[in-house]
Motif scaffolding. Structure first.
Motif, mmCIF file in Angstrom:
data_model
loop_
_atom_site.group_PDB
_atom_site.id
_atom_site.type_symbol
_atom_site.label_atom_id
_atom_site.label_comp_id
_atom_site.label_asym_id
_atom_site.label_seq_id
_atom_site.Cartn_x
_atom_site.Cartn_y
_atom_site.Cartn_z
ATOM 1 N N ARG A 176 0.862 -1.187 0.000
ATOM 2 C CA ARG A 176 0.000 0.000 0.000
ATOM 3 C C ARG A 176 0.893 1.229 0.000
ATOM 4 O O ARG A 176 1.961 1.225 0.610
ATOM 5 N N ASP A 177 0.448 2.261 -0.736
ATOM 6 C CA ASP A 177 1.223 3.503 -0.685
ATOM 7 C C ASP A 177 0.585 4.481 0.294
ATOM 8 O O ASP A 177 -0.461 4.196 0.879
ATOM 9 N N ASN A 178 1.224 5.643 0.463
ATOM 10 C CA ASN A 178 0.764 6.580 1.499
ATOM 11 C C ASN A 178 -0.532 7.285 1.113
ATOM 12 O O ASN A 178 -1.055 8.062 1.879
ATOM 13 N N GLN A 179 -1.049 7.026 -0.116
ATOM 14 C CA GLN A 179 -2.366 7.554 -0.467
ATOM 15 C C GLN A 179 -3.412 6.442 -0.505
ATOM 16 O O GLN A 179 -4.516 6.635 -1.011
ATOM 17 N N GLY A 180 -3.042 5.272 -0.035
ATOM 18 C CA GLY A 180 -4.018 4.199 0.074
ATOM 19 C C GLY A 180 -4.149 3.313 -1.153
ATOM 20 O O GLY A 180 -4.964 2.389 -1.154
ATOM 21 N N ASN A 181 -3.397 3.575 -2.210
ATOM 22 C CA ASN A 181 -3.442 2.679 -3.374
ATOM 23 C C ASN A 181 -2.809 1.342 -3.008
ATOM 24 O O ASN A 181 -1.761 1.309 -2.361
ATOM 25 N N ARG A 182 -3.466 0.261 -3.467
ATOM 26 C CA ARG A 182 -2.944 -1.066 -3.122
ATOM 27 C C ARG A 182 -2.251 -1.708 -4.310
ATOM 28 O O ARG A 182 -2.623 -1.469 -5.461
ATOM 29 N N ILE A 183 -1.246 -2.501 -4.015
ATOM 30 C CA ILE A 183 -0.630 -3.317 -5.060
ATOM 31 C C ILE A 183 -0.767 -4.779 -4.649
ATOM 32 O O ILE A 183 -0.760 -5.104 -3.457
ATOM 33 N N ARG A 184 -0.914 -5.636 -5.665
ATOM 34 C CA ARG A 184 -1.104 -7.060 -5.394
ATOM 35 C C ARG A 184 -0.483 -7.873 -6.515
ATOM 36 O O ARG A 184 -0.636 -7.535 -7.692
ATOM 37 N N GLY A 185 0.198 -8.929 -6.146
ATOM 38 C CA GLY A 185 0.760 -9.814 -7.166
ATOM 39 C C GLY A 185 0.946 -11.211 -6.609
ATOM 40 O O GLY A 185 0.984 -11.412 -5.385
ATOM 41 N N MET A 186 0.993 -12.176 -7.507
ATOM 42 C CA MET A 186 1.181 -13.575 -7.081
ATOM 43 C C MET A 186 2.224 -14.182 -8.000
ATOM 44 O O MET A 186 2.027 -14.236 -9.218
ATOM 45 N N VAL A 187 3.337 -14.609 -7.432
ATOM 46 C CA VAL A 187 4.403 -15.157 -8.267
ATOM 47 C C VAL A 187 4.548 -16.653 -8.007
ATOM 48 O O VAL A 187 4.619 -17.092 -6.854
ATOM 49 N N GLU A 188 4.541 -17.408 -9.102
ATOM 50 C CA GLU A 188 4.677 -18.863 -9.017
ATOM 51 C C GLU A 188 6.141 -19.250 -9.257
ATOM 52 O O GLU A 188 6.822 -18.584 -10.018
ATOM 53 N N ILE A 208 18.713 -5.606 -18.133
ATOM 54 C CA ILE A 208 18.919 -7.042 -18.347
ATOM 55 C C ILE A 208 18.108 -7.837 -17.321
ATOM 56 O O ILE A 208 17.452 -8.823 -17.651
ATOM 57 N N GLU A 209 18.103 -7.395 -16.064
ATOM 58 C CA GLU A 209 17.374 -8.169 -15.043
ATOM 59 C C GLU A 209 15.865 -8.009 -15.195
ATOM 60 O O GLU A 209 15.107 -8.914 -14.855
ATOM 61 N N ARG A 210 15.424 -6.880 -15.724
ATOM 62 C CA ARG A 210 13.978 -6.688 -15.921
ATOM 63 C C ARG A 210 13.399 -7.757 -16.824
ATOM 64 O O ARG A 210 12.257 -8.187 -16.649
ATOM 65 N N ALA A 211 14.214 -8.166 -17.797
ATOM 66 C CA ALA A 211 13.742 -9.176 -18.747
ATOM 67 C C ALA A 211 13.547 -10.540 -18.084
ATOM 68 O O ALA A 211 12.890 -11.415 -18.644
ATOM 69 N N THR A 212 14.092 -10.730 -16.880
ATOM 70 C CA THR A 212 13.915 -12.018 -16.190
ATOM 71 C C THR A 212 12.660 -12.019 -15.319
ATOM 72 O O THR A 212 12.290 -13.050 -14.761
ATOM 73 N N LEU A 213 12.036 -10.858 -15.143
ATOM 74 C CA LEU A 213 10.845 -10.773 -14.294
ATOM 75 C C LEU A 213 9.600 -10.798 -15.177
ATOM 76 O O LEU A 213 9.640 -10.355 -16.319
ATOM 77 N N ARG A 214 8.505 -11.338 -14.642
ATOM 78 C CA ARG A 214 7.266 -11.309 -15.422
ATOM 79 C C ARG A 214 6.174 -10.589 -14.631
ATOM 80 O O ARG A 214 6.254 -10.470 -13.407
ATOM 81 N N ASP A 215 5.189 -10.154 -15.377
ATOM 82 C CA ASP A 215 4.089 -9.406 -14.778
ATOM 83 C C ASP A 215 3.257 -10.351 -13.911
ATOM 84 O O ASP A 215 2.693 -11.317 -14.421
ATOM 85 N N VAL A 216 3.216 -10.110 -12.624
ATOM 86 C CA VAL A 216 2.471 -10.998 -11.722
ATOM 87 C C VAL A 216 1.338 -10.250 -11.017
ATOM 88 O O VAL A 216 0.796 -10.709 -10.014
ATOM 89 N N ARG A 217 0.998 -9.094 -11.575
ATOM 90 C CA ARG A 217 -0.015 -8.258 -10.943
ATOM 91 C C ARG A 217 -1.363 -8.977 -10.891
ATOM 92 O O ARG A 217 -1.780 -9.628 -11.835
ATOM 93 N N GLU A 218 -2.021 -8.814 -9.778
ATOM 94 C CA GLU A 218 -3.370 -9.362 -9.632
ATOM 95 C C GLU A 218 -4.351 -8.204 -9.522
ATOM 96 O O GLU A 218 -4.030 -7.180 -8.932
ATOM 97 N N PRO A 219 -5.557 -8.371 -10.052
ATOM 98 C CA PRO A 219 -6.539 -7.283 -9.978
ATOM 99 C C PRO A 219 -6.967 -7.018 -8.537
ATOM 100 O O PRO A 219 -6.914 -7.903 -7.704
#
Lengths: 252, 309
Positions: free
Chosen positions: A239-251, B298-309
């Motif tokens: 979360r940032d200081n204006q309340g925006n949220r970030i979310r991600g899931m890495v496999e 170079i390292e950016r290319a090793t990361l993938r978009d994992v953003r969730e809504p």
């Protein structure tokens, strides 16, 4: 009575002062006394070579200096803090350390002038162990505007989370992530402070692996590396200081 | 006040002579001033790049002007010890400060450069000058960035009676035509600018590695007998080209391998470097700078978009 309390407080302050004077900073930083009072007042501080900060001797890009903390051979660590003595924003990040999360972190930070960058780890008995290195810099990292503040498209990319996991031979899982955020310090005219404040890493079941508190001393679009002692997917939420949220899931 | 004035008078000639440049003859009528294979320091006064000059029938051609006004003035004094012919043209290889900040000393001479060089000096000249003042100190006294006034005419041409060829390439100074080379056909001397480093680790702040490799291939096809690299000793063969190519290839592969292993940039900066490069000046310093320049993409290319809504 009030006078007596004042007097006693004064004596106590003196004693604290004396105790602190004994903590000689091996880096001989002019900012150490302030850092000590602000972050480690009344606490035991040990300078220890086992706490290492890798960073370049000279900042090539004062907006994004790479740093990496590693600690070898200190057990029962519960907290890890990264501090830059001579930056206007001194604390870069603070995080929990436990069985699932090794005392190691990679980050990019801004520098305003030549400064020590220190890592402090606190063990369960309350003792802080400190190590660090100097980074030379021409300055400007904290008081120059972010690229995003000049980019009309930045808002569409805010909250992007890129990440990957690497299973290492030593059983550690490396997580690296890049979070799209301007990380504005508030120290530039007419650009308010706007930065990610918190980040949590969670396992598949939703249990928190570690929580980070982040400051705008972190570079724009922060890149962070963590060493995890657990396998499997990792969820990132912040979360940032204006309340925006970030979310991600890495496999994996 | 008088003391200050006196101090000024005392310092002025000393600081000009501070560089004590002596011309090194590398072919008939062709000379170079060899810089230290170091990074900018107070001790070396910023004198870390090679510059040179060619004595023609009716004038002198200068290639690069060094890191400061004092250096440029020292160049002119040193040239005058070789010939009394006037300097008639200056060529600036690219926009990095160790190559053009002596321009002030050639204010009476047309200074030629590529469009990229002229524009970048116009945009960044003040900033790079500030940073050199900070790194080098007093020898920079009085130095200000001077933008080259003439767009260089490329190709083979006769200037001051000398059969020269001006060649544009890119990859070190930036994208496209960002690096200028000068080939003197009579002597076979090639002033290669910073496309070629020798016994000194290459610098990459604006590098486009693919284009840089193309430029190195092109240099090897040129008909030169003496090669003056931007930094490091001159050579009578293509060895500095091979050295530069070997290092840049290694660097790129090494950074890709590190990124593929998930290493953090600061960890990469402290990896061990191959023995075969250890003889190069400022290897560790330049390598770490290159990590800062090249690794983020170079390292950016090793990361993938994992953003969730």
């Amino acid at each position: 009575m009030n006078k007596l309390i004042c007097l006693m407080a004064g004596v106590c302050l003196c004693l604290v002062g004396v105790a602190h004077a004994a903590t000689e900073d091996p880096m001989r930083s002019p900012g150490w006394r302030i850092i000590e009072q602000r972050f480690f007042a009344d606490q035991t501080v040990v300078f220890d070579d086992r706490v290492q900060v890798l960073a370049p001797q000279s900042a090539e890009d004062t907006f994004a200096v790479p740093g990496f903390v590693r600690v070898d051979g200190i057990e029962d660590i519960e907290r890890l803090v990264v501090i830059t003595d001579l930056n206007p924003i001194q604390r870069v990040l603070e995080m929990d350390i436990n069985d699932a999360v090794k005392p190691a972190v990679g980050f990019r930070f801004k520098v305003q002038q030549r400064t020590p960058v220190r890592a402090a780890v606190q063990t369960s008995d309350g003792t802080w162990y400190l190590g660090g290195t100097w980074v030379d810099a021409a300055g400007g990292g904290c008081t120059a505007p972010s690229t995003a503040s000049a980019d009309p498209d930045w808002a569409n990319r805010l909250g992007e989370v890129d990440a990957a996991l690497w299973a290492r031979d030593d059983g550690i899982q490396r997580l690296k992530t890049r979070l799209v955020h301007p990380m504005d310090t508030g120290l530039v005219d007419n650009i308010p402070a706007f930065y990610l404040e918190t980040l949590e890493l969670l396992d598949e079941k939703g249990d928190v692996l570690t929580s980070l508190s982040i400051q705008a001393a972190m570079s724009e679009n922060p890149v962070l590396s963590f060493d995890l002692a657990v396998d499997g997917p990792v969820r990132l939420q912040g979360r940032d200081n204006q309340g925006n949220r970030i979310r991600g899931m890495v496999e994996p | 006040m008088i003391r200050l004035l006196l101090l000024g008078f005392l310092l002025l000639p000393a600081s000009v002579q501070g560089y004590s440049l002596s011309p090194q003859q590398i072919a008939p009528g062709v000379y170079m001033f060899e810089g230290a294979t170091e990074h900018f320091t107070r001790d070396n006064k910023g004198d870390i790049a090679n510059t040179g000059f060619i004595v023609g029938e009716d004038g002198v051609l200068v290639f690069d002007t060094g890191p400061s006004r004092n250096y440029g003035q020292s160049m002119r004094l040193a040239i005058a010890t070789v010939t009394d012919k006037p300097v008639v043209a200056v060529y600036v290889s690219h926009h990095h400060p160790d190559h053009f900040l002596g321009n002030q000393a050639f204010g009476d001479v047309p200074i030629h450069a590529l469009e990229h060089t002229i524009e970048t000096i116009r945009r960044d000249g003040d900033a790079v000058t500030d940073s050199l003042y900070r790194l080098v100190g007093t020898p920079m006294a009085g130095t200000e960035p001077v933008e080259p006034g003439e767009l260089v005419t490329l190709g083979r041409q006769t200037v001051a009676g000398r059969d020269i060829e001006l060649i544009a390439a890119g990859g070190h100074g930036g994208d496209g035509h960002a690096d200028l080379m000068l080939l003197d056909h009579a002597s076979g001397v090639l002033f290669a600018g910073d496309l070629v480093f020798h016994e000194r680790a290459p610098t990459t702040p604006n590098a486009e590695l693919g284009q840089w490799h193309d430029a190195l291939d092109r240099i090897e096809e040129l008909d030169f007998r003496v090669l003056v690299p931007g930094h490091g000793p001159p050579a009578r063969g293509p060895e500095p080209v091979q050295q530069t190519r070997d290092y840049l290839r290694w660097l790129e592969e090494h950074l890709h391998e590190a990124a593929a292993a998930g290493l953090d940039a600061a960890e990469v900066m402290y990896l061990d470097l191959p023995d075969r490069f250890q003889h190069m000046g400022v290897l560790e310093q330049e390598y770490r700078r290159s990590v800062a320049h090249l690794y983020p993409d170079i390292e950016r290319a090793t990361l993938r978009d994992v953003r969730e809504p």
